[in-house]
Design an enzyme around this catalytic site. Structure first.
Site, PDB file in Angstrom:
ATOM      1  N   ARG A  41      21.237 -15.039 -49.627  1.00  0.00           N
ATOM      2  CA  ARG A  41      21.132 -14.655 -48.309  1.00  0.00           C
ATOM      3  C   ARG A  41      22.812 -13.735 -47.382  1.00  0.00           C
ATOM      4  O   ARG A  41      23.159 -14.994 -47.417  1.00  0.00           O
ATOM      5  CB  ARG A  41      20.683 -15.784 -46.677  1.00  0.00           C
ATOM      6  CG  ARG A  41      20.391 -14.507 -45.794  1.00  0.00           C
ATOM      7  CD  ARG A  41      20.181 -15.820 -45.114  1.00  0.00           C
ATOM      8  NE  ARG A  41      21.464 -16.308 -44.280  1.00  0.00           N
ATOM      9  CZ  ARG A  41      21.714 -17.529 -43.611  1.00  0.00           C
ATOM     10  NH1 ARG A  41      20.955 -18.703 -43.355  1.00  0.00           N
ATOM     11  NH2 ARG A  41      22.557 -17.829 -43.204  1.00  0.00           N
ATOM     12  N   HIS A  49      21.975 -15.811 -40.669  1.00  0.00           N
ATOM     13  CA  HIS A  49      20.721 -16.248 -40.396  1.00  0.00           C
ATOM     14  C   HIS A  49      20.289 -15.446 -39.410  1.00  0.00           C
ATOM     15  O   HIS A  49      18.841 -15.046 -39.713  1.00  0.00           O
ATOM     16  CB  HIS A  49      20.718 -17.340 -39.941  1.00  0.00           C
ATOM     17  CG  HIS A  49      19.397 -18.056 -39.588  1.00  0.00           C
ATOM     18  ND1 HIS A  49      18.370 -18.706 -40.658  1.00  0.00           N
ATOM     19  CD2 HIS A  49      18.746 -18.239 -38.718  1.00  0.00           C
ATOM     20  CE1 HIS A  49      17.039 -18.971 -40.112  1.00  0.00           C
ATOM     21  NE2 HIS A  49      17.562 -19.176 -38.937  1.00  0.00           N
ATOM     22  N   TYR A  61      30.026 -22.141 -40.918  1.00  0.00           N
ATOM     23  CA  TYR A  61      29.422 -23.223 -41.920  1.00  0.00           C
ATOM     24  C   TYR A  61      29.424 -22.865 -43.498  1.00  0.00           C
ATOM     25  O   TYR A  61      29.199 -23.343 -44.400  1.00  0.00           O
ATOM     26  CB  TYR A  61      27.709 -23.335 -41.738  1.00  0.00           C
ATOM     27  CG  TYR A  61      27.219 -21.971 -41.803  1.00  0.00           C
ATOM     28  CD1 TYR A  61      26.111 -21.576 -42.829  1.00  0.00           C
ATOM     29  CD2 TYR A  61      26.486 -21.354 -40.580  1.00  0.00           C
ATOM     30  CE1 TYR A  61      25.179 -20.549 -42.585  1.00  0.00           C
ATOM     31  CE2 TYR A  61      26.069 -20.422 -40.436  1.00  0.00           C
ATOM     32  CZ  TYR A  61      25.131 -20.137 -41.543  1.00  0.00           C
ATOM     33  OH  TYR A  61      23.865 -18.765 -41.395  1.00  0.00           O
TER      34      TYR A  61
END
Length: 374
Positions: free
Chosen positions: A274, A278, A287
């Site tokens: 990914r 998100h 993060y």
């Protein structure tokens, strides 16, 4: 395909992964450089025909265009919060391409690309991500469910749909998606056990994209090969390079045919990454260190197949330009059509819950109408 054959297939290639992904065997047809994998047993005979290769390339370019334009629409205030899937096109298009519209598709919230490949109209997809009631229902000619927001609930439900098809005597299958994080949910394991015990015609796609929201795969599980989770339920598990659409399509097609022939379910782990956040509202830098994405741009699935097709002469610069123009026109016309949809009425929020409204819904609808002076 028996488990032993699936294990042999998994051992055909050992492909090192970038940081954040373990080094374990997986199937690969085309290298990141766009050349035939020299270690592939059977060589070019394993690849789909050139016409199918070109069609798969078109699907990837088409769903990438949607993903890129969705970001723009979001920033313009013309799209709601959208989970991007850029970099995962091979994993989504290559799997869904193995289905027919008589089969069932159970996508997660990140599988817009899979739904578009399956046949969900762009206009309706745009309406869905605008939270418009015009996008809340699925077309009658497609067996696709709305995008699942809960994690892993779609796996047992896909088994139910598959068993319904089996009971009716059809050869139709159900394909359900999940992420690596979802494979730690109870519904994931219940779904696999349910399907294995009853020999359901299911294909389970486990997209290992390295992240469970803001937690890396290596944190949420100690397992290094998620496809091996199929072993506990007596079904085949296959691990494939999720950025190689030719390999993804090949194993998906085989798994679908296996299910059609009454041989039961298969779990396919597509190893990808990914690259994007998100959602479009997420700040991935909070993060994920930048170095964790190192090497994944070079493994880009679109670039990989493009290089191979150009080298083979199946694609030319001129034919690609025409393809991209066609995709651009299709998208802009679909967005214009979505823009022309009438504004929703307040009561529509309860109109797409049940085919036959319950007494409670009828009461709620009447109250909404009264409050809005209708």
């Amino acid at each position: 395909m028996p488990p032993a054959a699936a294990e042999a297939m998994n051992k055909s290639v050992l492909q090192p992964q970038a940081e954040g992904q373990p080094e374990v065997p997986m199937l690969q047809f085309i290298t990141p450089e766009g050349t035939l994998n020299p270690d592939l047993e059977g060589g070019e005979s394993r690849l789909p025909d050139p016409e199918t290769q070109l069609w798969l390339y078109r699907q990837m370019r088409r769903i990438r265009h949607f993903d890129e334009r969705a970001w723009v629409l979001y920033r313009q205030g013309k799209m709601g919060v959208f989970p991007p899937y850029g970099g995962m096109e091979a994993s989504q298009a290559g799997t869904t391409a193995a289905l027919t519209t008589e089969d069932w598709l159970f996508p997660t919230y990140r599988d817009t690309g899979a739904a578009l490949t399956y046949g969900l109209p762009i206009k309706q997809t745009v309406a869905y991500w605008r939270s418009s009631p015009h996008g809340w229902y699925m077309p009658e000619n497609l067996k696709v469910t709305p995008f699942y927001i809960p994690i892993a609930t779609q796996y047992p439900q896909a088994v139910g749909a598959a068993l319904a098809e089996k009971k009716k005597g059809t050869r139709n299958v159900a394909m359900a998606f999940i992420g690596d994080g979802g494979s730690s949910e109870g519904d994931f394991h219940e779904g696999l056990n349910f399907a294995g015990a009853l020999n359901a015609p299911c294909v389970f796609i486990l997209q290992n994209n390295g992240w469970a929201i803001s937690v890396p795969t290596t944190t949420q599980t100690k397992a290094q090969n998620l496809s091996r989770r199929a072993d506990g339920y007596g079904i085949p598990g296959i691990r494939v390079d999720g950025n190689d659409i030719l390999a993804v399509y090949s194993v998906s097609r085989d798994a679908v045919e296996r299910a059609r022939n009454g041989e039961g379910p298969t779990l396919i782990e597509t190893v990808t990454f990914r690259i994007k956040p998100h959602t479009v509202a997420d700040d991935v830098t909070r993060y994920r260190p930048e170095e964790m994405t190192a090497g994944w741009d070079e493994k880009d699935p679109v670039r990989r197949l493009r290089a191979y097709l150009l080298a083979q002469g199946t694609l030319t610069e001129e034919s690609e330009a025409a393809l991209l123009e066609e995709i651009h026109t299709e998208f802009e016309e679909a967005v214009a059509a979505a823009d022309s949809l009438p504004d929703p009425t307040p009561a529509e929020i309860v109109d797409h819950v049940f085919a036959e409204p319950t007494p409670q819904l009828k009461k709620q609808r009447a109250q909404i109408m009264e409050e809005n002076g209708a």
